[in-house]
Design a protein around this motif. Structure first.
Motif, PDB file in Angstrom:
ATOM      1  N   VAL A 159       0.755  -7.013  10.930  1.00  0.00           N
ATOM      2  CA  VAL A 159       1.525  -8.505  10.188  1.00  0.00           C
ATOM      3  C   VAL A 159       2.408  -9.181  11.365  1.00  0.00           C
ATOM      4  CG1 VAL A 159       3.207  -9.288   8.411  1.00  0.00           C
ATOM      5  CG2 VAL A 159       1.722  -7.176   8.006  1.00  0.00           C
ATOM      6  N   GLU A 160       2.762  -8.187  12.497  1.00  0.00           N
ATOM      7  CA  GLU A 160       3.333  -8.856  13.332  1.00  0.00           C
ATOM      8  C   GLU A 160       2.496  -9.783  14.218  1.00  0.00           C
ATOM      9  OE1 GLU A 160       4.830  -4.675  12.385  1.00  0.00           O
ATOM     10  OE2 GLU A 160       2.936  -5.526  13.099  1.00  0.00           O
TER      11      GLU A 160
ATOM     12  N   THR B 278      -5.013 -10.166   4.102  1.00  0.00           N
ATOM     13  CA  THR B 278      -4.796 -10.604   2.798  1.00  0.00           C
ATOM     14  C   THR B 278      -3.650  -9.666   2.025  1.00  0.00           C
ATOM     15  OG1 THR B 278      -6.437  -9.726   1.787  1.00  0.00           O
ATOM     16  CG2 THR B 278      -6.572 -12.013   2.298  1.00  0.00           C
ATOM     17  N   PHE B 279      -2.939 -10.410   1.160  1.00  0.00           N
ATOM     18  CA  PHE B 279      -1.638  -9.228   0.393  1.00  0.00           C
ATOM     19  C   PHE B 279      -2.170  -9.526  -1.186  1.00  0.00           C
ATOM     20  CE2 PHE B 279      -0.033 -10.436   4.520  1.00  0.00           C
ATOM     21  CZ  PHE B 279       0.769  -9.392   4.782  1.00  0.00           C
ATOM     22  N   SER B 280      -2.631  -8.585  -1.815  1.00  0.00           N
ATOM     23  CA  SER B 280      -3.182  -8.708  -3.000  1.00  0.00           C
ATOM     24  C   SER B 280      -4.326  -9.718  -3.428  1.00  0.00           C
ATOM     25  CB  SER B 280      -1.956  -9.063  -4.033  1.00  0.00           C
ATOM     26  OG  SER B 280      -0.933  -7.951  -3.950  1.00  0.00           O
ATOM     27  N   GLY B 281      -5.168  -9.514  -2.182  1.00  0.00           N
ATOM     28  CA  GLY B 281      -6.347 -10.415  -2.258  1.00  0.00           C
ATOM     29  C   GLY B 281      -6.067 -11.784  -1.702  1.00  0.00           C
TER      30      GLY B 281
ATOM     31  N   ILE C  37     -10.206  -9.991   5.846  1.00  0.00           N
ATOM     32  CA  ILE C  37     -10.662  -9.048   6.479  1.00  0.00           C
ATOM     33  C   ILE C  37     -10.045  -7.664   5.871  1.00  0.00           C
ATOM     34  CG2 ILE C  37     -11.489  -9.866   8.586  1.00  0.00           C
ATOM     35  CD1 ILE C  37      -8.380  -7.978   8.188  1.00  0.00           C
ATOM     36  N   GLY C  38      -9.324  -7.793   4.405  1.00  0.00           N
ATOM     37  CA  GLY C  38      -8.860  -6.837   3.955  1.00  0.00           C
ATOM     38  C   GLY C  38      -7.463  -6.678   3.907  1.00  0.00           C
ATOM     39  N   GLU C  39      -6.822  -5.699   3.251  1.00  0.00           N
ATOM     40  CA  GLU C  39      -5.355  -5.785   2.985  1.00  0.00           C
ATOM     41  C   GLU C  39      -4.690  -5.132   4.234  1.00  0.00           C
ATOM     42  OE1 GLU C  39      -3.609  -6.639  -0.250  1.00  0.00           O
ATOM     43  OE2 GLU C  39      -5.713  -7.665   0.216  1.00  0.00           O
ATOM     44  N   LYS C  40      -3.505  -4.985   4.273  1.00  0.00           N
ATOM     45  CA  LYS C  40      -2.736  -4.759   5.269  1.00  0.00           C
ATOM     46  C   LYS C  40      -3.305  -3.216   6.158  1.00  0.00           C
ATOM     47  CE  LYS C  40       1.940  -3.603   7.161  1.00  0.00           C
ATOM     48  NZ  LYS C  40       3.428  -3.495   6.681  1.00  0.00           N
ATOM     49  N   LEU C  41      -3.601  -2.484   5.176  1.00  0.00           N
ATOM     50  CA  LEU C  41      -3.884  -0.878   5.707  1.00  0.00           C
ATOM     51  C   LEU C  41      -5.438  -0.511   5.213  1.00  0.00           C
ATOM     52  CD1 LEU C  41      -0.465   1.135   4.650  1.00  0.00           C
ATOM     53  CD2 LEU C  41      -1.490   0.164   7.095  1.00  0.00           C
ATOM     54  N   GLU C  42      -6.084  -1.613   4.957  1.00  0.00           N
ATOM     55  CA  GLU C  42      -7.344  -1.550   4.393  1.00  0.00           C
ATOM     56  C   GLU C  42      -8.394  -2.412   5.101  1.00  0.00           C
ATOM     57  OE1 GLU C  42      -7.316  -1.780   0.146  1.00  0.00           O
ATOM     58  OE2 GLU C  42      -5.901   0.223  -0.171  1.00  0.00           O
ATOM     59  N   PRO C  43      -8.715  -2.189   6.310  1.00  0.00           N
ATOM     60  CA  PRO C  43      -9.534  -3.282   7.029  1.00  0.00           C
ATOM     61  C   PRO C  43     -11.064  -2.989   6.496  1.00  0.00           C
ATOM     62  CG  PRO C  43      -9.092  -1.504   8.308  1.00  0.00           C
ATOM     63  CD  PRO C  43      -8.104  -1.222   7.208  1.00  0.00           C
TER      64      PRO C  43
ATOM     65  N   ALA D  19      -4.967  -5.064  16.012  1.00  0.00           N
ATOM     66  CA  ALA D  19      -5.005  -4.072  14.986  1.00  0.00           C
ATOM     67  C   ALA D  19      -3.469  -3.555  15.019  1.00  0.00           C
ATOM     68  CB  ALA D  19      -5.884  -2.700  15.156  1.00  0.00           C
ATOM     69  N   SER D  20      -3.088  -2.927  13.801  1.00  0.00           N
ATOM     70  CA  SER D  20      -1.714  -2.338  13.821  1.00  0.00           C
ATOM     71  C   SER D  20      -1.546  -1.140  14.678  1.00  0.00           C
ATOM     72  CB  SER D  20      -1.519  -2.078  12.241  1.00  0.00           C
ATOM     73  OG  SER D  20      -0.201  -1.502  12.536  1.00  0.00           O
ATOM     74  N   SER D  21      -0.579  -1.026  15.467  1.00  0.00           N
ATOM     75  CA  SER D  21      -0.264   0.230  16.228  1.00  0.00           C
ATOM     76  C   SER D  21       0.052   1.411  15.239  1.00  0.00           C
ATOM     77  CB  SER D  21       1.143  -0.049  17.231  1.00  0.00           C
ATOM     78  OG  SER D  21       2.088  -0.716  16.483  1.00  0.00           O
TER      79      SER D  21
END
Length: 336
Positions: free
Chosen positions: A83-84, A101-104, A120-126, A141-143
């Motif tokens: 998100v950063e 996306t957030f809640s789709g 490309i998916g939710e925050k923790l679900e690529p 990608a998220s660290s």
């Protein structure tokens, strides 16, 4: 008469010999000329070959003591988990081809950068298949992702773990600037924040010298405080130089606090962040907090110094966007 014929014969023979010698010299001369021309052409070819500089289709980017080999042009950027990076994209007006996306849905906060983006998916679900189909030049990608997730993403394209640590905000913005060809804009934004910060510190002066200022987040209906280097705390305590409350200094990570414990902290100024996405099972948590007799008796609430969502609740706190926006609101509210 015979003598005359003999002399004439000798003259003819000599003429033939001289003619043959002249032809041989001409042939030798021509051969030399041909060889010289050949050598000159060869040398010219070699010279031309030496002037040709080989072009490369890749570049090496250095970021947080790591090196990443990328295509020379990184036009197709995919952001997953980080998100950063989404926030920094707002600052530099970068439009990723794939984003979180957030809640789709893409929330209003990121509307300006996601008009042409694909989820490309939710925050923790690529979604690896979708990311692959986008043919990214680079993946941010998220660290916080596990190593196996980074490894899987790296099979698609070079993947850079984008730091979630607030102290890396300048390195993050410079990285995105380099990837998007907006290095100068990144430097300008960093310089502007520092200039605005000095102005803010002058405006606040010593007015908060003996005041307690706290940033609070409500998640799943619970109250959380953070260490001084996390969330919006670096802006309050490091940048603005406000005294760090003992409870914040003692926090090692996101720390759950009860209403009673928080009431004991009794801050003079309170910044509350509440996101409906983080409180789906407790949608009324904020309202209940504001109406709670214990909370209403706190100094911040009694003096009208409890501020809710001064920046978008999805803002992470330690990014360029968060710092820029929160600084504006913090100064405005802290000088009331």
């Amino acid at each position: 008469m015979k003598r005359l014929k003999l002399i004439l014969g000798l003259i003819v023979v000599m003429a033939m010999i001289l003619s043959a010698c002249g032809g041989e010299k001409e042939e030798n001369k021509q051969a030399v000329n041909n060889e010289s021309s050949s050598n000159a052409a060869s040398n010219e070819s070699q010279d031309n070959k030496g002037d040709t500089t080989s072009t490369t289709d890749t570049k090496v980017v250095k970021y947080l003591d790591q090196e990443y080999t990328l295509p020379a042009k990184t036009e197709r950027i995919v952001i997953t988990g980080a998100v950063e990076a989404m926030e920094d994209s707002i600052v530099l007006e970068v439009n990723p081809v794939g984003a979180i996306t957030f809640s789709g849905e893409f929330p209003p906060l990121f509307e300006s950068i996601t008009k042409d983006a694909q989820s490309i998916g939710e925050k923790l679900e690529p979604n690896f298949e979708t990311i692959l189909s986008l043919k990214p030049d680079v993946i941010l990608a998220s660290s916080k992702f596990k190593p196996e997730v980074i490894e899987q993403l790296s099979k698609i394209a070079t993947t850079i773990p984008y730091s979630h640590i607030s102290t890396n905000w300048e390195s993050n913005l410079r990285l995105l600037g380099e990837l998007s060809g907006k290095e100068e804009q990144a430097e300008q934004e960093i310089a502007k924040y520092k200039t605005d910060l000095e102005a803010a510190k002058s405006q606040i002066g010593d007015s908060l010298k003996d005041k307690k200022v706290v940033a609070l987040r409500i998640r799943q209906g619970e109250l959380y405080i953070y260490p001084e280097s996390v969330f919006f705390n670096p802006i309050l305590y490091e940048d603005l130089g406000i005294a760090v409350p003992a409870e914040v200094k003692a926090a090692k990570a996101q720390e759950l606090v009860s209403k009673e414990k928080f009431a004991e902290m009794n801050p003079d100024y309170l910044f509350i962040q509440f996101s409906p996405d983080e409180n789906r099972d407790t949608p009324n948590a904020l309202e209940e907090l504001q109406n709670d007799p214990i909370m209403k008796n706190m100094t911040a609430f009694k003096n009208g110094h409890a501020f809710v969502n001064v920046v978008d609740p999805l803002a992470q706190g330690g990014t360029a966007y968060s710092k820029i926006e929160f600084l504006k609101q913090a100064v405005s509210n802290l000088t009331k």
